[in-house]
Scaffold this active site. Structure first.
Site, PDB file in Angstrom:
ATOM      1  N   ALA A 270       1.081  -1.204   0.071  1.00  0.00           N
ATOM      2  CA  ALA A 270      -0.160  -0.129  -0.020  1.00  0.00           C
ATOM      3  C   ALA A 270       1.012   1.247  -0.141  1.00  0.00           C
ATOM      4  CB  ALA A 270      -0.901  -0.015   1.335  1.00  0.00           C
TER       5      ALA A 270
ATOM      6  N   GLY B 121       0.531  -5.172   0.784  1.00  0.00           N
ATOM      7  CA  GLY B 121      -0.431  -5.309  -0.093  1.00  0.00           C
ATOM      8  C   GLY B 121      -0.203  -5.665  -1.682  1.00  0.00           C
TER       9      GLY B 121
ATOM     10  N   GLU C 132      -0.345  -9.078  -1.071  1.00  0.00           N
ATOM     11  CA  GLU C 132      -1.993  -9.737  -0.950  1.00  0.00           C
ATOM     12  C   GLU C 132      -2.710  -9.394  -2.402  1.00  0.00           C
ATOM     13  OE1 GLU C 132      -2.408  -6.484   2.066  1.00  0.00           O
ATOM     14  OE2 GLU C 132      -3.296  -8.128   3.289  1.00  0.00           O
TER      15      GLU C 132
ATOM     16  N   GLU D  52       4.034  -5.545   7.244  1.00  0.00           N
ATOM     17  CA  GLU D  52       3.327  -4.456   7.821  1.00  0.00           C
ATOM     18  C   GLU D  52       3.593  -4.372   9.401  1.00  0.00           C
ATOM     19  OE1 GLU D  52       1.943  -6.590   5.713  1.00  0.00           O
ATOM     20  OE2 GLU D  52       0.699  -5.835   4.346  1.00  0.00           O
TER      21      GLU D  52
END
Ligand code: 3HC
Ligand code: NAI
Length: 690
Positions: free
Chosen positions: A63, A102, A105, A125
């Site tokens: 992200a 992310g 993911e 994270e």
């Protein structure tokens, strides 16, 4: 039309290429670009499968961290990934570089994953005080199992491609350099074989295995209690993986979202996200742009093979650089070399180095007692005794011997670098390279800029720091530079408080609870009281302990007594000494400090000193002071360092407490006018940039 997305079709395979430098972070433009690519691919009936690939140096690195804490912009990452997973045709993630957070993911929402042999995958994270919030905690255990997922997600480590393939995160590896071609071939094969649309969310076997099993999670918590102490994120990650084992996918994701939001909004994650960017800021120096010339540094000279010189040498030996190590006597030289050898051999015993690597590194050292041997070195670092006369003498000598263009560096902790530089005829070639003990381990390198230090030296030192795996922080000349100067005041207050009757044990406990690995007195016992008090003639508790041959853990105990397992109990002898020294100084003992008092008394002066350092321009940013304390003194990263922490406490509150302390204990506590000004203007210390 998306600026970051390119779509083309090759033999029935739609290729969505994202190009969003530097690391293809999944910011709003990237998310929209991917959605647009999917729409295009789905609208084209000739497209039988899709390859999702990135241009540039890496697959999605996660992200966009700079978007956290700001108003969300649709589609959110979870929304986008749900959309992606509805694909009527298989999607193959083609991974190079690092698929992180992310990014991984995203790949775990694709139906298949192919990666280059040099790629890495991870969910880091936790280092941002977060957990994977786009399905990672529910998906990874479904394909690699609960134990492996616990380890990978709570450590945040990047698994290399080979391991990721073995674990089942990747389905195949491409040829290095031919990812796109191999990914398209892989997609064609899937289409030809009519292979299923594999959705990770549907896999149940590996999570079902642990349904209702609380032991595996309890054991994991216990085993890692020390590593996780103080941090909120690891516990939330464990809870999410427990949810993956016990709940249907949709409910697990809801739990993940809830815990993600809780962490995201908490102060720890704010601190750790701040640290992420702060760490990357320290090498950006306003008047030393990135294109400033650098000097070639291939060979190193180190003067002094004591505690620091040996560790400093190791940093360079580890990169394969030859090091000339100079001592004043053969005996000191032999001792220094044998310590280096022992350190490497210990690493070999732990499996971190091979015997051959130990041999290689040792063979790069040229031991010498003759300064003339430094004549060919590109960089000479002095690490002799901390005495101005000796340092001047050493620099006078190396000025005669060092070749033109050599960098002359001092590892001094406190001395005036400009005075040292003035003992040479080339002050522009002199710089401070201040390592922290143990120099081969601690990640901070303070780069000290004298009045005449050349900009090319600063740029060279910044790059060199990275090469040896250190985080550089630039400091101007002052007594103690940044980290030592701010942290010294903590020690001064700790000393004062014990004389007032607060037990060293209580102070150590409070500082430990704050998040440091140990309190100041335990730390001194570990380092050695003879080392700490060196050079001072004042009668102090530490000097009295040394006078009674109590040197700390290494000899007879110090503030504490130690049993054979290094368990500490407060020493009655130390307590007698404290009472004695207090009586000598006429200090009344009144042990009525609360935990809050101890934190304020020890750490608010650190904040105050940091404000002074900024006011004087010794550090160029508040965040540099935080990084210096985190990397040099293990200030708990989830507090963000003293400046960020002070902002969370409130500068007004700190100023008012310092005023109260100044009234009670004297002017040393008076808040710096700069701190008062910031507090009045409602500004933040961590955002100061001078
Ligand atoms: N978001 C925003 N910016 C990022 C970023 C990210 N995820 N990752 C890197 N950057 C920026 C850096 O700030 C830096 O900017 P600068 O040049 O202006 O200083 C630039 O990209 C290059 O980064 P590095 O200097 O770190 O480059 P390296 O090549 O040394 O390392 C990397 C590359 C391994 C990708 C490293 O940058 C990294 O570890 N990035 C963070 C990865 C991460 O933590 N991902 C998880 C994010 S949280 C998440 O995904 C939540 C999700 O679960 C919902
Ligand atoms: P040390 O006493 O362990 O080592 C100093 C070495 O320098 C000794 O081996 C000595 O024989 C040698 N030496 C002295 N004069 C010399 C000369 N003229 N020529 C060649 N060798 C000479 O000291 P330590 O702790 O390694 O400190 C060295 C420097 O590093 C000091 O400036 C100190 O302030 C600084 N420093 C120390 C830190 C620490 O935690 N020990 C941390 C950061 C910096």
């Amino acid at each position: 039309m998306s600026e970051v997305m390119k779509f083309d079709v090759e033999d029935g395979i739609g290729v969505i290429t994202i190009d969003s430098p530097p690391v293809n972070a999944l910011g709003v433009n990237t998310r929209r670009g991917i959605a647009e690519g999917l729409d295009k691919a789905w609208a084209d009936k000739s497209v039988k499968a899709i390859v999702l690939i990135c241009a540039g140096r890496t697959f999605f690195a996660g992200a966009d961290i700079s978007e956290f804490g700001k108003p969300p912009q649709p589609p959110s990452l979870p929304e986008l990934l749900e959309y992606l997973e509805t694909s009527p045709v298989p999607i193959v993630a083609a991974i190079h570089g690092t698929a992180l957070g992310g990014g991984l993911e995203t790949a775990l929402h694709c139906h298949y994953r192919i990666a280059t042999p040099s790629a890495k995958a991870g969910l880091p994270e936790v280092h941002l005080g977060l957990l994977p919030g786009a399905g990672g905690t529910q998906r990874l255990p479904r394909i690699i199992g609960v134990p492996a997922a616990l380890e990978i997600i709570t450590s945040g480590r990047h698994a290399p491609a080979k391991e990721a393939l073995e674990l089942g995160v990747f389905d195949a590896l491409s040829e290095e350099g031919n990812l796109r071609g191999d990914a398209i071939a892989f997609a064609r094969k899937i289409v030809a074989e009519n292979a299923p649309l594999v959705r990770v969310r549907d896999r149940q076997d590996l999570v079902e295995e642990h349904r209702g099993n609380t032991k595996i999670f309890e054991d994991f918590r216990k085993k890692n209690a020390r590593r996780f102490r103080g941090f909120n994120a690891p516990e939330s990650i464990i809870k999410c993986i427990e949810a993956a084992a016990n709940l249907p996918y949709e409910d697990g994701v809801k739990e993940e979202r809830r815990l993600f939001t809780e962490l995201h909004d908490g102060v720890q994650s704010q601190a750790q996200r701040y640290v992420f960017f702060a760490e990357r800021q320290t090498s950006k120096i306003p008047d030393v742009p990135k294109d400033t010339p650098t000097r070639n540094v291939k060979s190193i000279g180190v003067i002094g093979a004591g505690t620091m010189g040996g560790g400093i040498a190791m940093n360079f030996l580890n990169t394969g650089a030859p090091v000339v190590l100079v001592e004043q006597t053969q005996e000191a030289l032999d001792r220094g070399i044998s310590v280096i050898r022992r350190n490497y051999e210990n690493s070999a015993k732990r499996g971190r180095l091979t015997a051959e690597q130990v041999g290689q590194r040792m063979s790069l050292i040229t031991p010498s007692t003759d300064y003339q041997d430094l004549g060919a070195s590109d960089l000479i670092i002095e690490a002799v005794f901390e005495t101005m006369e000796i340092k001047k003498d050493v620099f006078g000598k190396i000025d005669q011997i060092a070749k033109d263009g050599a960098i002359l560096a001092s590892n001094t902790s406190y001395l005036d670098l400009d005075e040292i530089a003035a003992s040479t005829n080339r002050p522009e070639d002199v710089i401070g390279l201040h390592f922290f003990s143990p120099a081969n381990v601690m990640p901070l390198l303070e780069i000290v800029r004298g009045k005449k230090t050349g900009k090319d030296l600063i740029n060279t030192a910044m790059k060199l720091a990275k090469k040896i795996g250190k985080t550089p922080v630039l400091s101007r000349v002052c007594h103690g530079f940044i980290a030592n100067r701010v942290m010294t005041v903590r020690g001064v207050q700790a000393d004062a408080m014990i004389l007032e009757g607060v037990s060293p044990e209580e102070i150590d406990r409070v500082i430990y609870e704050y998040g440091f690995a140990m309190g100041p007195f335990r730390m001194r016992d570990l380092v050695g009281l003879d080392v700490i008090g060196r050079g001072s003639n004042e009668k102090t508790v530490a000097s009295e302990l040394v006078a009674r041959d109590r040197l700390g853990q290494k000899k007879n105990g110090g503030y504490y007594d130690y049993d054979e397992n290094r368990n500490a109990t407060l020493s009655p002898i130390a307590m007698d000494i404290i009472r004695e020294v207090a009586a000598d100084k006429g200090i009344k003992q009144a042990p009525n400090a609360t935990e809050e008092d101890i934190v304020a008394r020890l750490l608010y002066p650190v904040v105050n000193e940091g404000a002074r350092i900024l006011d004087e321009g010794v550090a160029i940013r508040g965040s540099d002071i935080d990084i210096a304390c985190i990397k040099g003194y293990n200030w708990p990263v989830y507090r963000g360092g003293p400046m960020f922490w002070a902002d969370t406490v409130g500068l007004d509150r700190i100023v008012s407490k310092l005023n109260g302390l100044a009234e009670a204990y004297g002017d040393a506590f008076a808040p710096s006018p700069f701190l008062v000004k910031l507090a009045k203007e409602g500004k933040r210390l961590s955002e100061v940039s001078t």
